[in-house]
Design a protein around this motif. Structure first.
Motif, mmCIF file in Angstrom:
data_model
loop_
_atom_site.group_PDB
_atom_site.id
_atom_site.type_symbol
_atom_site.label_atom_id
_atom_site.label_comp_id
_atom_site.label_asym_id
_atom_site.label_seq_id
_atom_site.Cartn_x
_atom_site.Cartn_y
_atom_site.Cartn_z
ATOM 1 N N UNK A 69 0.853 -1.167 0.000
ATOM 2 C CA UNK A 69 0.000 0.000 0.000
ATOM 3 C C UNK A 69 0.901 1.233 0.000
ATOM 4 N N UNK A 70 0.533 2.210 -0.752
ATOM 5 C CA UNK A 70 1.338 3.418 -0.854
ATOM 6 C C UNK A 70 1.278 4.197 0.458
ATOM 7 N N UNK A 71 2.313 4.982 0.689
ATOM 8 C CA UNK A 71 2.413 5.740 1.941
ATOM 9 C C UNK A 71 1.271 6.735 2.082
ATOM 10 N N UNK A 72 0.854 7.339 0.980
ATOM 11 C CA UNK A 72 -0.241 8.312 1.029
ATOM 12 C C UNK A 72 -1.554 7.689 1.448
ATOM 13 N N UNK A 73 -1.783 6.453 1.017
ATOM 14 C CA UNK A 73 -3.024 5.778 1.391
ATOM 15 C C UNK A 73 -3.036 5.401 2.867
ATOM 16 N N UNK A 74 -1.876 5.050 3.405
ATOM 17 C CA UNK A 74 -1.798 4.752 4.835
ATOM 18 C C UNK A 74 -2.101 5.992 5.667
ATOM 19 N N UNK A 75 -1.608 7.131 5.217
ATOM 20 C CA UNK A 75 -1.834 8.373 5.936
ATOM 21 C C UNK A 75 -3.306 8.769 5.843
ATOM 22 N N UNK A 76 -3.903 8.610 4.665
ATOM 23 C CA UNK A 76 -5.325 8.918 4.512
ATOM 24 C C UNK A 76 -6.176 8.000 5.385
ATOM 25 N N UNK A 77 -5.756 6.753 5.519
ATOM 26 C CA UNK A 77 -6.490 5.812 6.359
ATOM 27 C C UNK A 77 -6.446 6.225 7.822
ATOM 28 N N UNK A 78 -5.325 6.792 8.272
ATOM 29 C CA UNK A 78 -5.256 7.244 9.665
ATOM 30 C C UNK A 78 -6.235 8.376 9.927
ATOM 31 N N UNK A 79 -6.418 9.282 8.959
ATOM 32 C CA UNK A 79 -7.359 10.377 9.162
ATOM 33 C C UNK A 79 -8.802 9.896 9.108
ATOM 34 N N UNK A 80 -9.065 8.883 8.300
ATOM 35 C CA UNK A 80 -10.425 8.349 8.239
ATOM 36 C C UNK A 80 -10.763 7.612 9.534
ATOM 37 N N UNK A 81 -9.789 6.915 10.107
ATOM 38 C CA UNK A 81 -10.026 6.163 11.332
ATOM 39 C C UNK A 81 -9.873 7.005 12.602
ATOM 40 N N UNK A 82 -9.426 8.246 12.469
ATOM 41 C CA UNK A 82 -9.157 9.084 13.639
ATOM 42 C C UNK A 82 -10.376 9.313 14.531
ATOM 43 N N UNK A 83 -11.558 9.585 14.003
ATOM 44 C CA UNK A 83 -12.693 9.837 14.905
ATOM 45 C C UNK A 83 -13.292 8.569 15.522
ATOM 46 N N UNK A 84 -12.832 7.397 15.117
ATOM 47 C CA UNK A 84 -13.416 6.150 15.586
ATOM 48 C C UNK A 84 -13.320 5.970 17.100
ATOM 49 N N UNK A 85 -12.155 6.146 17.740
ATOM 50 C CA UNK A 85 -12.133 5.991 19.200
ATOM 51 C C UNK A 85 -13.033 6.990 19.925
ATOM 52 N N UNK A 86 -13.093 8.197 19.420
ATOM 53 C CA UNK A 86 -13.938 9.212 20.039
ATOM 54 C C UNK A 86 -15.412 8.823 19.924
ATOM 55 N N UNK A 87 -15.789 8.284 18.774
ATOM 56 C CA UNK A 87 -17.176 7.862 18.580
ATOM 57 C C UNK A 87 -17.518 6.643 19.426
ATOM 58 N N UNK A 88 -16.574 5.733 19.579
ATOM 59 C CA UNK A 88 -16.836 4.534 20.361
ATOM 60 C C UNK A 88 -16.960 4.831 21.853
ATOM 61 N N UNK A 89 -16.113 5.705 22.357
ATOM 62 C CA UNK A 89 -16.105 5.984 23.789
ATOM 63 C C UNK A 89 -17.024 7.132 24.194
ATOM 64 N N UNK A 90 -17.659 7.789 23.245
ATOM 65 C CA UNK A 90 -18.513 8.930 23.572
ATOM 66 C C UNK A 90 -19.733 8.517 24.379
ATOM 67 N N UNK A 91 -20.193 7.306 24.194
ATOM 68 C CA UNK A 91 -21.397 6.854 24.886
ATOM 69 C C UNK A 91 -21.089 6.158 26.207
ATOM 70 N N UNK A 92 -19.830 6.169 26.613
ATOM 71 C CA UNK A 92 -19.434 5.513 27.860
ATOM 72 C C UNK A 92 -19.464 6.453 29.054
ATOM 73 N N UNK A 93 -19.894 7.672 28.855
ATOM 74 C CA UNK A 93 -19.931 8.630 29.952
ATOM 75 C C UNK A 93 -20.980 8.254 30.975
ATOM 76 N N UNK A 94 -20.726 8.640 32.190
ATOM 77 C CA UNK A 94 -21.651 8.330 33.265
ATOM 78 C C UNK A 94 -22.829 9.288 33.276
#
Length: 99
Positions: free
Chosen positions: A1-26
């Protein structure tokens, strides 16, 4: 995979942890500042992925794997992708104001 595609993939996956843990608040009585450890962990993991997305093109340019023009385009494009995802999620966020 080209380096540019790996970098683009990191930006696409960046909001995933925030979205997953957003509903874990008390509930409103569990914490004085309104956030929980899980929400903070999601924000921390998101920040790691975003910083990696911005730093990886610079490191690859320094090691002469990619050219400086590709580095600039990758950083600008990644910022646009991440900004678009943030704007989309902010526009369609459902507030619990009317419950």
């Amino acid at each position: 995979m080209a380096a540019g595609l790996k970098i683009a993939l990191t930006f696409v996956l960046a909001p995933l942890p925030n979205a997953l843990f957003a509903h874990c608040g008390g509930d409103e009585f569990s914490s004085s500042d309104g956030t929980s450890g899980a929400v903070d962990l999601g924000r921390f993991l998101t920040s790691i992925v975003v910083v990696t997305g911005f730093a990886l093109p610079v490191v690859l340019t320094h090691s002469e794997v990619v050219k400086p023009g590709a580095c600039a385009m990758s950083i600008i494009g990644g910022g646009l992708v991440y900004g678009t995802i943030l704007a989309y999620s902010a526009a369609f966020r459902q507030d619990d104001e009317y419950d």
